[in-house]
Design an enzyme around this catalytic site. Structure first.
Site, short mmCIF file in Angstrom:
data_model
loop_
_atom_site.label_atom_id
_atom_site.label_comp_id
_atom_site.label_asym_id
_atom_site.label_seq_id
_atom_site.Cartn_x
_atom_site.Cartn_y
_atom_site.Cartn_z
N THR A 166 -19.03 -40.17 -11.55
CA THR A 166 -17.81 -39.67 -10.93
C THR A 166 -17.21 -38.61 -11.85
O THR A 166 -16.07 -38.71 -12.27
CB THR A 166 -16.85 -40.84 -10.63
N HIS A 167 -18.05 -37.68 -12.24
CA HIS A 167 -17.61 -36.59 -13.09
C HIS A 167 -17.80 -35.27 -12.36
O HIS A 167 -18.56 -34.41 -12.79
CB HIS A 167 -18.38 -36.59 -14.42
#
Lengths: 259, 571
Positions: free
Chosen positions: B500-501
């Protein structure tokens, strides 16, 4: 081996044996001259031993409180039997410990399909629907509960077409062949992807084996015990820098009652 | 017609790390701040039953409800974008604290190289090293300029760690010592040292000891309970906005949080914002919150969406490479790893913490020679012990069937005999990777979904293979009996969890031609609008982004206070 009401379950031999009780359950058959089909068939089994829920650990006596969680919210009896047989092939009992059946996986899946997961309620289900590339993920309009209904019916159809027997009556190797035919999309279905259904069946089997017993699977934490997973522990500060050691598992219910 | 509320000094859109830091700093300086958060309130007491893998990790308890809003995705412009109907590749946060509630707490600083990536790449390898279409650019700020703000964020959160031997200069040590070292971490550490690499303890926002920060906020030490990522912390040991910056802002009496408030437009006139329009999701009512300053601090996708829906900033055009809103979307390459199976060793991997690990940067940034390599940048390589929960972790040696007797026997056998060394690969922007508005699919309010156009490139494939091989070198040294590693990096798929970057879309820089905001996150096209978060990253580094998001938020807060006094562009 497809008897969802088998108690215990670590004994492979016992699981494989066809029994009169199993026959009655699967056929929804006659007892004492009265035809009992469908859900009523389950009443036949009401003896002391089988009142204990499937998956309760061996050795627990009649004093054990009945597990009222062991009933159906979604599946009919035939669907339960197929799911029971299929998940036990996916995750069979062996020397290491119980399989899907003894862990209560079929009930776990039933309960999950009855709730928001079965309805895909927190997922984007708005139209329009287009077939996409594999990398774009699921694009169907059907919900998981509908996919399960179709998938189980098609497993039964495939078994009948290929072996002229219902899925639960097949030998374990034949059941594996049916599952493999779904896994590889060798079975072509019009409304759902056979492999997509198999994937869902496989992943929900693991969820049922290893989620907190709160959800109806992982009976008595025996899934966790089998792989030395300690479940819900408040702290590992004292063991984090030590070598591996088995810790008796603890559940969310233990947590609730401790506070 | 929408109801107009009394004016405030500052309105913050989205109350996570960035919004919380801005709110705390601005209210301390005397400004009145309204925080609009579309999700619900959260507090530590909510996590009484948090050790529940099914509910939190697999049913996404803390994540955004995708039935209301999601993104659409396509690999390239020729393909029809389709909605991300279920979670996979990344998890969108929602609610007070945002994704800052369910993060792991791995809190790195980017390398000095990152901030001057274009200049330094050309300096060392020449212009030809940057392939056609790769739009890397300098950030308009140097590591040295950002260093004091990193320090501030580390002191706020109480980061536990030791200096990175290959990192940038530090003005101070980490505020708390490193976490405890587990046997698996020690094994990795020894193997890496033998290979003459430079391992160090992962900087962690899960506290190694009790800590009181400069704001006077005290938190207890981490218990290594192994439920961090996708979970909230029932101890408040893991730093998150709810237990750090939000109480500080609220204590001033100048901060008002409104949950269930979904901001849909920034209102503006003559190149300046006048406030925001939002929908109260509990009543459906539309409200206008006037403000002197608007700070946009939601997640990457919503930052971009809000600007595009509001007609603020020039939308990016991939054909010409002009325009800025939606430009330089980047991600991460996380599949370069090596899995090790041990026949006669068991590890307590059921225990852990989100940021418990050992890392090395020998193959990150430009810390190694890329002359003979067909990629730039690299990856932090780590062994992390975040807790191997039993549903998601059933590793079996390659060649094992994926179900049935053999699978079960092996998955049980190796449950505690498995370690993984993984690379967190950087991601470079390309002209044809971008965010815009989907022409077909809508959210629950009738606004378009954000459309993501992205795929892995040759750069990513080369990087992933190289990093996977380095991970395997270390795993071999660690003594694994069987090692599985990446064979090749396939296409990007939105179905499998990776990271989730997500970054970019409202990038910072020195020029309005190639950036949407300056280095104070101030919009070039609207001086009283600040857009803070990983959306400002011109590329993504080989690290977790939160440390850099926190540093940029502190710098922005300083800029806003300056702007409030003097007005005009800060740069």
């Amino acid at each position: 081996m497809a008897d969802p009401n088998q108690t215990g379950g670590s004994d492979n031999q016992k699981v494989e044996q066809p029994s009169r009780r199993k026959f009655l359950v699967q056929a929804g058959y006659a007892v004492g001259g009265v035809i009992v089909g469908g859900a009523l068939g389950s009443l036949i089994r009401r003896d002391k031993k089988t009142e204990t829920a499937p998956g309760a650990s061996p050795g627990e006596g009649a004093a054990e409180a009945r597990n009222y969680n062991r009933a159906l919210m979604f599946f009919n009896q035939e669907q339960l039997n197929i799911v029971s047989a299929a998940t036990e092939r996916i995750f069979p009992a062996d020397d290491a410990g119980p399989g899907a059946l003894a862990l209560g996986v079929p009930f776990f899946i039933d309960h999950q399909l009855a709730g928001e997961w079965g309805f895909n309620s927190r997922e984007y289900m708005s139209p329009p629907f287009f077939a996409g590339e594999k990398e774009q993920g699921y694009q169907g309009r059907l919900k998981r509960r509908e996919m399960f209904e179709i998938g189980l019916r098609e497993m039964e159809n495939h078994s009948q077409t290929k072996y002229t027997k219902g899925f639960t009556e097949l030998a374990p190797e034949q059941q594996d062949e049916v599952l493999r035919a779904f896994e590889s999309d060798e079975v072509k279905l019009t409304t759902i992807s056979a492999s997509g259904f198999f994937k869902m069946l496989r992943s929900s089997t693991l969820e049922g084996a290893y989620s907190d017993p709160l959800y109806g699977g992982n009976a008595d934490m025996n899934g966790w015990r089998m792989r030395a997973y300690p479940g819900n522990q408040m702290s590992y500060t004292d063991v984090i820098d030590k070598d591996f050691a088995v810790i008796a598992p603890s559940s969310l219910q233990d947590h609730l009652s401790a506070h | 017609m929408a109801k107009t509320l009394p004016k405030t000094d500052v309105v913050v859109v989205g109350v996570g790390w960035a919004g919380g830091i801005i709110a705390a700093e601005l209210t301390k300086s005397g400004l009145n701040v309204v925080g609009l958060e579309r999700g619900k309130e959260r507090k530590t007491e909510d996590y009484f039953m948090v050790h529940d893998e099914l509910r939190y990790a697999l049913r996404y308890e803390l994540m955004q409800d995708l039935s209301k809003d999601t993104v659409t995705f396509r690999s390239q412009e020729k393909v029809r974008a389709l909605p991300m109907r279920q979670y996979g590749s990344f998890l969108l946060g929602e609610g007070l604290g945002g994704a800052g509630v369910h993060w792991n707490g791995q809190t790195y600083r980017f390398l000095p190289y990152d901030f001057q990536i274009r200049t330094k790449t050309i300096e060392r390898y020449g212009k030809g090293k940057i392939p056609e279409g790769m739009t890397i650019q300098d950030w308009g700020i140097t590591y040295e300029e950002l260093e004091p703000y990193y320090d501030k964020f580390e002191k706020l959160t109480g980061i536990s760690g030791e200096p990175n031997p290959l990192g940038g200069q530090r003005s101070a040590d980490y505020p708390t010592p490193p976490m405890k070292k587990s046997p698996a971490l020690s094994l990795f550490n020894e193997a890496a040292s033998k290979l003459k690499l430079h391992p160090y303890m992962m900087p962690s926002a899960n506290l190694s000891q009790n800590y009181t920060n400069p704001d006077g906020i005290s938190r207890g030490a981490c218990q290594y309970c192994a439920y961090c990522e996708r979970f909230g912390c029932e101890y408040g040991a893991k730093a998150d906005p709810v237990v750090t910056v939000l109480p500080v802002a609220l204590k001033t009496g100048k901060f008002e949080i409104r949950t269930h408030s979904n901001v849909r437009r920034i209102l503006h006139k003559g190149g300046k914002a006048t406030g925001v329009m939002y929908t109260d999701s509990t009543t459906g009512e539309e409200l206008i919150q006037p403000a002197d300053i608007v700070v946009v601090t939601s997640y990457v996708f919503n930052n971009v969406k809000l600007l595009l829906m509001s007609g603020l900033g020039k939308p990016y055009d991939p054909a010409s490479g002009t325009g800025v809103i939606g430009r330089n979307y980047a991600y991460q390459v996380t599949k370069g790893n090596a899995a090790g199976f041990f026949e006669d060793k068991e590890f307590n991997m059921f225990a852990g913490a989100g940021a418990l690990g050992v890392t090395l940067d020998d193959y990150n940034g430009d810390n190694f020679d890329h002359s003979d390599l067909k990629f730039i940048h690299g990856a932090a390589i780590s062994l992390s012990q975040t807790g191997m929960r039993p549903i998601a972790n059933n590793p079996v040696p390659g060649g094992t069937a994926s179900w049935g007797a053999e699978f079960k026997a092996n998955s049980v056998k190796y449950a505690n005999r498995f370690l993984s060394v993984g690379g967190q690969g950087s991601s470079m922007p390309f002209q044809h990777h971008f965010l815009d508005l989907d022409p077909t699919y809508k959210d629950a309010y009738g606004d378009p979904l954000v459309r993501l156009t992205f795929d892995f490139e040759e750069q990513d494939r080369q990087l992933a293979m190289y990093v996977s091989n380095r991970c395997a070198d270390i795993m071999k040294e660690m003594g694994a009996n069987h090692i599985d590693q990446l064979k090749s990096l396939g296409p990007y798929e939105i179905t499998m969890y990776q990271s989730t970057h997500n970054t970019g879309g409202v990038v910072m820089g020195a020029s309005p031609d190639t950036s949407a905001v300056n280095t104070y996150a101030q919009m070039w096209d609207a001086e009283n609008v600040f857009v803070v978060g990983a959306s400002a990253f011109p590329h993504n580094s080989g690290y977790n982004p939160t440390g850099t998001v926190g540093a940029l938020a502190y710098r922005t807060a300083e800029g806003i206070i300056k702007y409030r006094q003097k007005g005009g562009m800060l740069v």
